[in-house]
Design a protein around this motif. Structure first.
Motif, PDB file in Angstrom:
ATOM      1  N   ALA A   1      -8.512   7.160   4.275  1.00 57.87           N
ATOM      2  CA  ALA A   1      -8.111   7.939   3.095  1.00 57.87           C
ATOM      3  C   ALA A   1      -6.627   7.735   2.854  1.00 57.87           C
ATOM      4  CB  ALA A   1      -8.406   9.423   3.292  1.00 57.87           C
ATOM      5  N   GLY A   2      -6.279   7.685   1.578  1.00 56.57           N
ATOM      6  CA  GLY A   2      -4.892   7.449   1.198  1.00 56.57           C
ATOM      7  C   GLY A   2      -3.950   8.518   1.749  1.00 56.57           C
ATOM      8  N   VAL A   3      -4.480   9.702   1.945  1.00 55.84           N
ATOM      9  CA  VAL A   3      -3.644  10.795   2.428  1.00 55.84           C
ATOM     10  C   VAL A   3      -3.035  10.453   3.799  1.00 55.84           C
ATOM     11  CG1 VAL A   3      -5.614  12.124   3.358  1.00 55.84           C
ATOM     12  CG2 VAL A   3      -3.563  13.302   2.724  1.00 55.84           C
TER      13      VAL A   3
ATOM     14  N   SER B   1      -4.347   5.420  -5.533  1.00 60.44           N
ATOM     15  CA  SER B   1      -5.788   5.695  -5.523  1.00 60.44           C
ATOM     16  C   SER B   1      -6.152   7.038  -6.149  1.00 60.44           C
ATOM     17  CB  SER B   1      -6.340   5.607  -4.107  1.00 60.44           C
ATOM     18  OG  SER B   1      -5.602   6.425  -3.239  1.00 60.44           O
TER      19      SER B   1
ATOM     20  N   VAL C   1      -1.021 -12.910   2.217  1.00 56.81           N
ATOM     21  CA  VAL C   1      -1.015 -13.377   3.604  1.00 56.81           C
ATOM     22  C   VAL C   1      -2.442 -13.728   4.006  1.00 56.81           C
ATOM     23  CG1 VAL C   1      -0.643 -12.640   5.997  1.00 56.81           C
ATOM     24  CG2 VAL C   1       1.068 -12.126   4.249  1.00 56.81           C
TER      25      VAL C   1
ATOM     26  N   THR D   1       0.781  -2.081  -7.661  1.00 62.58           N
ATOM     27  CA  THR D   1      -0.238  -1.622  -6.709  1.00 62.58           C
ATOM     28  C   THR D   1      -0.759  -0.268  -7.188  1.00 62.58           C
ATOM     29  OG1 THR D   1      -0.739  -1.394  -4.340  1.00 62.58           O
ATOM     30  CG2 THR D   1       1.286  -0.382  -5.084  1.00 62.58           C
TER      31      THR D   1
ATOM     32  N   GLY E   1      -2.036   2.865   7.126  1.00 66.12           N
ATOM     33  CA  GLY E   1      -3.026   2.944   6.049  1.00 66.12           C
ATOM     34  C   GLY E   1      -4.409   2.535   6.554  1.00 66.12           C
ATOM     35  N   ASP E   2      -5.249   2.160   5.615  1.00 66.75           N
ATOM     36  CA  ASP E   2      -6.651   1.868   5.945  1.00 66.75           C
ATOM     37  C   ASP E   2      -6.803   0.772   7.001  1.00 66.75           C
ATOM     38  OD1 ASP E   2      -7.422   3.708   4.055  1.00 66.75           O
ATOM     39  OD2 ASP E   2      -8.512   2.297   2.786  1.00 66.75           O
TER      40      ASP E   2
ATOM     41  N   LYS F   1     -12.429  -2.422  -4.998  1.00 69.51           N
ATOM     42  CA  LYS F   1     -11.148  -3.026  -4.606  1.00 69.51           C
ATOM     43  C   LYS F   1     -11.346  -4.507  -4.369  1.00 69.51           C
ATOM     44  CE  LYS F   1      -8.867   0.985  -2.772  1.00 69.51           C
ATOM     45  NZ  LYS F   1      -8.136   1.564  -1.671  1.00 69.51           N
TER      46      LYS F   1
ATOM     47  N   PRO G   1       0.346  -9.691  -3.303  1.00 72.60           N
ATOM     48  CA  PRO G   1      -0.238 -10.634  -4.262  1.00 72.60           C
ATOM     49  C   PRO G   1       0.066 -10.275  -5.709  1.00 72.60           C
ATOM     50  CG  PRO G   1      -1.959  -9.348  -3.148  1.00 72.60           C
ATOM     51  CD  PRO G   1      -0.653  -8.956  -2.536  1.00 72.60           C
TER      52      PRO G   1
ATOM     53  N   GLY H   1       0.830  -1.213   0.000  1.00 71.93           N
ATOM     54  CA  GLY H   1       0.000   0.000   0.000  1.00 71.93           C
ATOM     55  C   GLY H   1       0.859   1.256   0.000  1.00 71.93           C
ATOM     56  N   HIS H   2       0.169   2.400   0.103  1.00 74.74           N
ATOM     57  CA  HIS H   2       0.857   3.689  -0.005  1.00 74.74           C
ATOM     58  C   HIS H   2       1.979   3.833   1.024  1.00 74.74           C
ATOM     59  CE1 HIS H   2      -2.876   4.237  -2.131  1.00 74.74           C
ATOM     60  NE2 HIS H   2      -2.578   5.469  -2.490  1.00 74.74           N
TER      61      HIS H   2
ATOM     62  N   GLY I   1      -4.543  -2.176   3.159  1.00 75.41           N
ATOM     63  CA  GLY I   1      -5.716  -1.432   2.707  1.00 75.41           C
ATOM     64  C   GLY I   1      -7.016  -2.008   3.232  1.00 75.41           C
TER      65      GLY I   1
ATOM     66  N   ASP J   1       0.142  -3.245   5.792  1.00 75.24           N
ATOM     67  CA  ASP J   1      -0.431  -2.122   5.035  1.00 75.24           C
ATOM     68  C   ASP J   1      -1.187  -2.710   3.845  1.00 75.24           C
ATOM     69  OD1 ASP J   1      -1.002   0.308   3.823  1.00 75.24           O
ATOM     70  OD2 ASP J   1       0.981   0.529   2.937  1.00 75.24           O
TER      71      ASP J   1
HETATM   72  C1  LIG Z   1     -12.154   5.382  -6.564  1.00 75.55           C
HETATM   73  C2  LIG Z   1     -11.372   5.756  -5.324  1.00 75.55           C
HETATM   74  C3  LIG Z   1     -10.698   6.960  -5.305  1.00 75.55           C
HETATM   75  C4  LIG Z   1      -9.976   7.342  -4.171  1.00 75.55           C
HETATM   76  N1  LIG Z   1      -9.338   8.541  -4.192  1.00 75.55           N
HETATM   77  C5  LIG Z   1      -8.661   8.942  -3.108  1.00 75.55           C
HETATM   78  C6  LIG Z   1      -8.008  10.212  -3.103  1.00 75.55           C
HETATM   79  O1  LIG Z   1      -8.030  10.961  -4.098  1.00 75.55           O
HETATM   80  N2  LIG Z   1      -7.350  10.586  -1.963  1.00 75.55           N
HETATM   81  C7  LIG Z   1      -7.317   9.783  -0.854  1.00 75.55           C
HETATM   82  O2  LIG Z   1      -6.721  10.195   0.150  1.00 75.55           O
HETATM   83  N3  LIG Z   1      -7.926   8.577  -0.832  1.00 75.55           N
HETATM   84  C8  LIG Z   1      -8.597   8.138  -1.911  1.00 75.55           C
HETATM   85  N4  LIG Z   1      -9.230   6.919  -1.895  1.00 75.55           N
HETATM   86  C9  LIG Z   1      -9.078   6.054  -0.701  1.00 75.55           C
HETATM   87  C10 LIG Z   1      -7.790   5.247  -0.857  1.00 75.55           C
HETATM   88  O3  LIG Z   1      -7.937   4.359  -1.943  1.00 75.55           O
HETATM   89  C11 LIG Z   1      -7.390   4.412   0.368  1.00 75.55           C
HETATM   90  O4  LIG Z   1      -7.589   5.128   1.541  1.00 75.55           O
HETATM   91  C12 LIG Z   1      -5.902   4.042   0.229  1.00 75.55           C
HETATM   92  O5  LIG Z   1      -5.699   3.272  -0.937  1.00 75.55           O
HETATM   93  C13 LIG Z   1      -5.412   3.265   1.424  1.00 75.55           C
HETATM   94  O6  LIG Z   1      -4.062   2.993   1.236  1.00 75.55           O
HETATM   95  P1  LIG Z   1      -3.359   1.772   1.970  1.00 75.55           P
HETATM   96  O7  LIG Z   1      -1.915   2.074   2.012  1.00 75.55           O
HETATM   97  O8  LIG Z   1      -4.050   1.512   3.260  1.00 75.55           O
HETATM   98  O9  LIG Z   1      -3.635   0.480   1.078  1.00 75.55           O
HETATM   99  P2  LIG Z   1      -3.845   0.266  -0.470  1.00 75.55           P
HETATM  100  O10 LIG Z   1      -3.353   1.383  -1.275  1.00 75.55           O
HETATM  101  O11 LIG Z   1      -5.273  -0.145  -0.645  1.00 75.55           O
HETATM  102  O12 LIG Z   1      -2.902  -0.969  -0.793  1.00 75.55           O
HETATM  103  C14 LIG Z   1      -3.021  -2.210  -0.153  1.00 75.55           C
HETATM  104  C15 LIG Z   1      -2.087  -3.195  -0.809  1.00 75.55           C
HETATM  105  O13 LIG Z   1      -2.043  -4.376  -0.022  1.00 75.55           O
HETATM  106  C16 LIG Z   1      -2.185  -5.522  -0.865  1.00 75.55           C
HETATM  107  N5  LIG Z   1      -2.819  -6.588  -0.081  1.00 75.55           N
HETATM  108  C17 LIG Z   1      -4.132  -6.695   0.244  1.00 75.55           C
HETATM  109  N6  LIG Z   1      -4.330  -7.800   0.982  1.00 75.55           N
HETATM  110  C18 LIG Z   1      -3.114  -8.399   1.126  1.00 75.55           C
HETATM  111  C19 LIG Z   1      -2.674  -9.589   1.781  1.00 75.55           C
HETATM  112  N7  LIG Z   1      -3.526 -10.368   2.442  1.00 75.55           N
HETATM  113  N8  LIG Z   1      -1.352  -9.915   1.715  1.00 75.55           N
HETATM  114  C20 LIG Z   1      -0.484  -9.123   1.058  1.00 75.55           C
HETATM  115  N9  LIG Z   1      -0.857  -7.976   0.424  1.00 75.55           N
HETATM  116  C21 LIG Z   1      -2.152  -7.631   0.455  1.00 75.55           C
HETATM  117  C22 LIG Z   1      -3.027  -5.029  -2.031  1.00 75.55           C
HETATM  118  O14 LIG Z   1      -2.831  -5.842  -3.161  1.00 75.55           O
HETATM  119  C23 LIG Z   1      -2.500  -3.607  -2.216  1.00 75.55           C
HETATM  120  O15 LIG Z   1      -1.366  -3.612  -3.045  1.00 75.55           O
HETATM  121  C24 LIG Z   1      -9.946   6.501  -3.021  1.00 75.55           C
HETATM  122  C25 LIG Z   1     -10.631   5.290  -3.046  1.00 75.55           C
HETATM  123  C26 LIG Z   1     -11.336   4.925  -4.179  1.00 75.55           C
HETATM  124  C27 LIG Z   1     -12.095   3.621  -4.164  1.00 75.55           C
END
Ligand SMILES: Cc1cc2nc3c(=O)[nH]c(=O)nc-3n(C[C@H](O)[C@H](O)[C@H](O)COP(=O)(O)OP(=O)(O)OC[C@H]3O[C@@H](n4cnc5c(N)ncnc54)[C@H](O)[C@@H]3O)c2cc1C
Length: 381
Positions: free
Chosen positions: A295-297, A42, A78, A39, A282-283, A125, A35, A10-11, A106, A104
């Motif tokens: 939020a990704g931010v 968002s 995982v 990646t 992250g999320d 997602k 996986p 993730g981010h 998501g 991380d």
């Molecule tokens: C259409 C859309 C637009 C968006 N736009 C914005 C925006 O403009 N600004 C903003 O702040 N937020 C935005 N968001 C929200 C944002 O997508 C999430 O908050 C952000 O992606 C969370 O980041 P993360 O690092 O938690 O995980 P993610 O970026 O979701 O990445 C998670 C990673 O973990 C991997 N993964 C998942 N499960 C496993 C596992 N079991 N084992 C190993 N790896 C795994 C996934 O394949 C992925 O690569 C948007 C969401 C959507 C749906």
């Protein structure tokens, strides 16, 4: 040799990989488990659907990043974490031991709260699934003969993600006999945004002829039709699901404390409340002292503290605390090359906002494409 394992690209982890490479820790082997090789970023996802970006422009190449950073890349998902044994299990049954682990991964749209959603809807997602389905839909509709009956796309979820996705699809398919409807359970779309930003987005939705249905809670999904809680129904040909976030069940099954929705409870150091060796960002992380929306931010802002603390935990040094900001600038793309910016009571809309967002997004991605040449570990920094 100590083992640092990063679960999910993730981010936060993408940024952490970059920083860890620049300040590697002697005697530590770092592994990323993901996986997929790519990646999504968002911020560029709606632009990918709208056709403004190519796949490579909107996705981080984790394998390339790992090779550059001298990090082991394990392709896998995982499915279990055993904090006592300090072991992760992958879907193929293999195990990975760790000294320090960071999660991380998501979140995903909540599908199980509505009967039929898991069977018939395409969740936003994992993005790989959405992208595959969208490409198939787009190819089919491009080939649709003139005069064919209207094709109905339903998007469920009135938050920023759902709204952006509906507009991206409507803009991409304009003039092709497609009707896009947005189903929102609450009384307004973009809850929490100021009224001015909401009006600007509503105008953009109207211009693209997206039918917005508020106070429309979907209670059941059947093949080809939605049933609302108030008894109304509607037909669809393609259904995309973009509602509130849910956590992977294996996280709560680890026995580590989670919130009511299954997200890992973390302290301000981003360590889980139960285990100093398990970090989350992250999320998937729920910061107990500072709850915030998903939020990704936040994932991006957590990255420097996470990176520092992972190194510190391995070296036995003091950890830092992450204090999330109360509000953040939200940039909502409006299908075409226009966007609305909102923060607190302020908002602005126009083509220049889209160009601003485009610059921010491309600058973020450049951090993973424009990598310094040469073996990073040998460089004095
Ligand atoms: C259409 C859309 C637009 C968006 N736009 C914005 C925006 O403009 N600004 C903003 O702040 N937020 C935005 N968001 C929200 C944002 O997508 C999430 O908050 C952000 O992606 C969370 O980041 P993360 O690092 O938690 O995980 P993610 O970026 O979701 O990445 C998670 C990673 O973990 C991997 N993964 C998942 N499960 C496993 C596992 N079991 N084992 C190993 N790896 C795994 C996934 O394949 C992925 O690569 C948007 C969401 C959507 C749906």
């Amino acid at each position: 040799m100590q083992e640092l394992v990063l679960v999910g690209g993730g981010h936060s982890h993408a940024l952490a990989l970059r920083s860890l490479a620049l300040q590697s820790v002697t005697g530590v082997r770092t592994t990323l488990v993901s996986p997929a090789r790519h990646t999504p970023y968002s911020g560029m996802l709606p632009g990918l659907v709208a056709g403004h970006y190519r796949f490579e422009e909107s996705h981080i190449d984790l394998l390339r990043l790992c090779r550059w950073a001298g990090v082991r890349f394990v392709a896998g998902r995982v499915v279990a974490l055993d904090p006592q044994a300090r072991r992760l299990t992958l879907r193929d049954g293999s195990a990975i031991a760790y000294d320090v682990v960071s999660i991380d991964i998501g979140s995903q749209p909540e599908l199980d709260a509505v009967p039929g959603a898991r069977q018939h809807a395409v969740p936003v997602k994992p993005v790989a699934g959405l992208w595959q389905r969208w490409q198939a839909v787009y190819a089919r509709l491009q080939a649709q003969p003139a005069g064919a009956r209207d094709y109905r796309i339903a998007v469920v979820g009135g938050g920023a993600g759902g709204v952006e996705l509906a507009m991206a699809m409507a803009a991409r398919l304009a003039g092709r006999g497609v009707r896009v409807a947005l189903w929102c359970a609450g009384p307004v779309i973009l809850q929490g945004y100021n009224a001015c930003a909401r009006r600007a987005v509503q105008r953009a939705l109207a211009r693209l002829e997206v039918a917005v249905q508020v106070d429309a809670r979907v209670a059941r999904v059947r093949p080809g039709s939605l049933l609302l809680a108030d008894g109304r129904g509607a037909d669809y040909d393609e259904l995309f699901w973009c509602t509130g976030a849910a956590a992977a069940p294996w996280v709560a099954a680890s026995g580590l404390r989670t919130d009511a929705s299954g997200f890992l409870q973390v302290r301000d150091t981003l360590q889980t409340v139960d285990d100093d060796r398990v970090f989350a960002a992250g999320d998937i992380a729920a910061q107990v002292a500072h709850p915030r929306p998903k939020a990704g931010v936040y994932a991006v802002r957590q990255a420097p503290v996470l990176t520092h603390n992972l190194r510190a935990a391995l070296l036995g040094e003091p950890l830092r605390e992450y204090r999330p900001q109360r509000s953040f600038l939200s940039l909502v793309s409006l299908g075409g090359k226009r966007a609305t910016a909102a923060r607190g009571p302020c908002s602005a809309t126009g083509a220049w906002v889209w160009r601003w967002k485009d610059r921010i997004d491309r600058a973020f991605m450049a951090r993973f494409t424009d990598l310094p040449a040469g073996p990073v570990r040998d460089r004095a920094l």
